[in-house]
Design a protein around this motif. Structure first.
Motif, short mmCIF file in Angstrom:
data_model
loop_
_atom_site.label_atom_id
_atom_site.label_comp_id
_atom_site.label_asym_id
_atom_site.label_seq_id
_atom_site.Cartn_x
_atom_site.Cartn_y
_atom_site.Cartn_z
N ILE A 14 0.88 -1.30 -0.06
CA ILE A 14 -0.06 0.14 -0.07
C ILE A 14 0.91 1.41 0.06
CG2 ILE A 14 -1.68 1.27 1.36
CD1 ILE A 14 -3.06 -1.34 2.37
N GLU A 15 1.63 1.48 0.98
CA GLU A 15 2.48 2.54 1.09
C GLU A 15 3.40 2.95 0.24
OE1 GLU A 15 2.18 3.48 5.88
OE2 GLU A 15 3.27 1.80 5.46
N LEU A 16 4.43 1.93 -0.01
CA LEU A 16 5.59 2.11 -0.91
C LEU A 16 5.40 2.30 -2.29
CD1 LEU A 16 8.74 2.29 -0.81
CD2 LEU A 16 8.60 -0.34 -1.27
N PRO A 17 4.46 1.56 -3.01
CA PRO A 17 3.98 1.78 -4.21
C PRO A 17 3.59 3.41 -4.39
CG PRO A 17 3.02 -0.39 -3.66
CD PRO A 17 3.46 0.28 -2.50
N GLN A 18 2.69 3.79 -3.62
CA GLN A 18 2.14 5.12 -3.76
C GLN A 18 3.42 6.14 -3.56
OE1 GLN A 18 -1.62 6.08 -1.72
NE2 GLN A 18 -1.43 3.99 -0.94
N ALA A 19 4.22 5.80 -2.67
CA ALA A 19 5.25 6.63 -2.40
C ALA A 19 6.25 6.78 -3.63
CB ALA A 19 5.98 6.39 -1.02
N LEU A 20 6.53 5.68 -4.15
CA LEU A 20 7.34 5.47 -5.41
C LEU A 20 6.89 6.55 -6.61
CD1 LEU A 20 8.38 1.97 -5.21
CD2 LEU A 20 9.96 3.82 -4.68
N VAL A 21 5.44 6.46 -6.68
CA VAL A 21 4.89 7.06 -7.58
C VAL A 21 5.25 8.77 -7.34
CG1 VAL A 21 2.75 8.13 -8.66
CG2 VAL A 21 3.22 5.73 -8.37
N ALA A 22 5.03 9.12 -6.15
CA ALA A 22 5.03 10.51 -5.91
C ALA A 22 6.68 10.88 -5.87
CB ALA A 22 4.76 10.80 -4.38
N MET A 23 7.53 9.84 -5.87
CA MET A 23 9.09 10.30 -5.90
C MET A 23 9.68 10.12 -7.18
SD MET A 23 10.41 8.01 -2.16
CE MET A 23 9.39 6.72 -2.85
N SER A 24 9.03 9.81 -7.94
CA SER A 24 9.75 9.45 -9.41
C SER A 24 10.27 10.87 -10.04
CB SER A 24 8.68 8.89 -10.46
OG SER A 24 7.49 10.04 -10.63
N PRO A 25 9.97 11.92 -9.80
CA PRO A 25 10.45 13.17 -10.42
C PRO A 25 11.90 13.38 -9.59
CG PRO A 25 8.41 13.70 -10.04
CD PRO A 25 8.32 12.59 -9.60
N THR A 26 12.01 12.89 -8.13
CA THR A 26 13.02 13.02 -7.60
C THR A 26 14.20 12.02 -7.84
OG1 THR A 26 11.99 13.76 -5.54
CG2 THR A 26 14.26 13.09 -5.03
N PHE A 27 13.90 10.75 -8.05
CA PHE A 27 14.59 9.87 -8.77
C PHE A 27 15.44 10.21 -9.92
CE2 PHE A 27 12.27 6.34 -6.13
CZ PHE A 27 13.21 6.62 -5.00
N VAL A 28 14.41 10.80 -11.08
CA VAL A 28 15.23 11.06 -12.34
C VAL A 28 16.12 12.20 -12.19
CG1 VAL A 28 14.70 12.17 -14.44
CG2 VAL A 28 12.82 10.43 -13.62
N ASN A 29 15.91 13.06 -11.23
CA ASN A 29 16.80 14.17 -11.06
C ASN A 29 18.29 13.48 -10.36
OD1 ASN A 29 15.40 16.28 -11.55
ND2 ASN A 29 14.50 16.74 -9.87
N ASN A 30 17.95 12.42 -9.44
CA ASN A 30 19.08 12.05 -9.08
C ASN A 30 20.00 11.08 -10.23
OD1 ASN A 30 18.46 12.99 -6.38
ND2 ASN A 30 17.43 11.10 -5.77
N LEU A 31 19.21 10.45 -10.79
CA LEU A 31 19.91 9.67 -11.90
C LEU A 31 20.69 10.75 -12.70
CD1 LEU A 31 20.52 7.29 -13.53
CD2 LEU A 31 18.38 7.50 -14.85
N ILE A 32 20.23 11.91 -13.06
CA ILE A 32 20.97 12.80 -13.99
C ILE A 32 22.02 13.22 -13.28
CG2 ILE A 32 20.79 15.25 -14.94
CD1 ILE A 32 17.85 14.69 -15.37
N GLN A 33 21.87 13.63 -11.78
CA GLN A 33 23.14 14.23 -11.16
C GLN A 33 24.08 12.99 -10.93
OE1 GLN A 33 23.95 16.85 -9.39
NE2 GLN A 33 22.16 17.91 -9.82
N LEU A 34 23.64 11.91 -11.09
CA LEU A 34 24.57 10.80 -10.98
C LEU A 34 25.38 10.49 -12.46
CD1 LEU A 34 25.95 8.03 -9.96
CD2 LEU A 34 23.96 6.86 -10.89
N VAL A 35 24.77 10.77 -13.49
CA VAL A 35 25.66 10.79 -14.75
C VAL A 35 26.47 11.99 -14.76
CG1 VAL A 35 25.22 11.20 -17.19
CG2 VAL A 35 23.61 9.74 -16.14
#
Length: 219
Positions: free
Chosen positions: A131-152
């Motif tokens: 219940i909680e983690l799937p909803q949280a991951l959807v909300a966090m997707s923009p932050t994860f993409v930003n982190n991926l760009i920072q990693l590159v």
């Protein structure tokens, strides 16, 4: 040297850039999930220790960590390859930032979500995973993409520990061609060409997993 030759020379380092990014994700994703969830669930001394580990990787200078793991650990009898050191340091640094997004995403969910799971007789781990983690991951997707760009972009530092990435190739070309304007302009454009499609893919993904937000932003 022509601009095309400079471009081709820099792109010879693209494989290392991609390799460090891919291996970095192997460290970053599990670290972010495990420590983000742990910080959300724990209290007291355990939460303090979890937070201390996160802050160490998030607050330490990446360049200093690279030097420490590549040059200091061998003195202590532990020798890691330049690729392993780069993936480990960049991945855990990115994971430290992402773990805070995981923790914040879980904390932002209303308590009713957990209460509804309990009313259905689900255990606490099941509520978290189903219940909680799937909803949280959807909300966090923009932050994860930003982190991926920072990693590159952070892979531009791995040339400091002898890896021949795009930045290292640009330095090599600059030592023979003596045209820093053309060479480093090409390097700047090369990173943009690599990172911009990731940003576009992130917007597309955000629109798919969160159609309401995508519509508001005109995606």
């Amino acid at each position: 040297m022509s601009m095309l030759e400079i471009w081709l020379g820099i792109l010879q380092g693209l494989g290392i850039t991609a390799e460090v990014t891919a291996y970095g994700l192997v460290f970053a994703v599990p670290f972010a999930l495990v420590f983000g969830i742990a910080q959300f669930l724990t209290t007291g001394l355990t939460r303090f220790l979890v937070t201390a580990v996160i802050e160490f990787w998030r607050s330490s200078a990446v360049v200093v960590l690279l030097f420490f793991f590549y040059y200091v650990l061998p003195v202590m009898g532990v020798t890691l390859s330049a690729l392993t050191v780069s993936a480990l340091v960049l991945g855990l640094n990115a994971g430290g930032y992402a773990s805070q997004a995981v923790r914040a995403g879980l904390q932002s969910l209303p308590a009713g979500q957990r209460e509804a799971g309990m009313a259905l007789g689900l255990s606490r781990p099941a509520i978290l995973l189903l219940i909680e983690l799937p909803q949280a991951l959807v909300a966090m997707s923009p932050t994860f993409v930003n982190n991926l760009i920072q990693l590159v972009k952070a892979t531009s530092l791995v040339s400091l520990v002898t890896l021949t990435d795009m930045t290292f190739r640009a330095k090599e070309i600059a030592q023979t061609d003596y045209d820093p304007v053309a060479i480093y302009s090409a390097l700047l454009l090369a990173f943009f060409v690599v990172c911009y499609p990731i940003a576009l893919a992130g917007r597309w993904l955000e629109a798919r997993v969160n159609p309401e937000r995508g519509t508001r932003r005109g995606i």
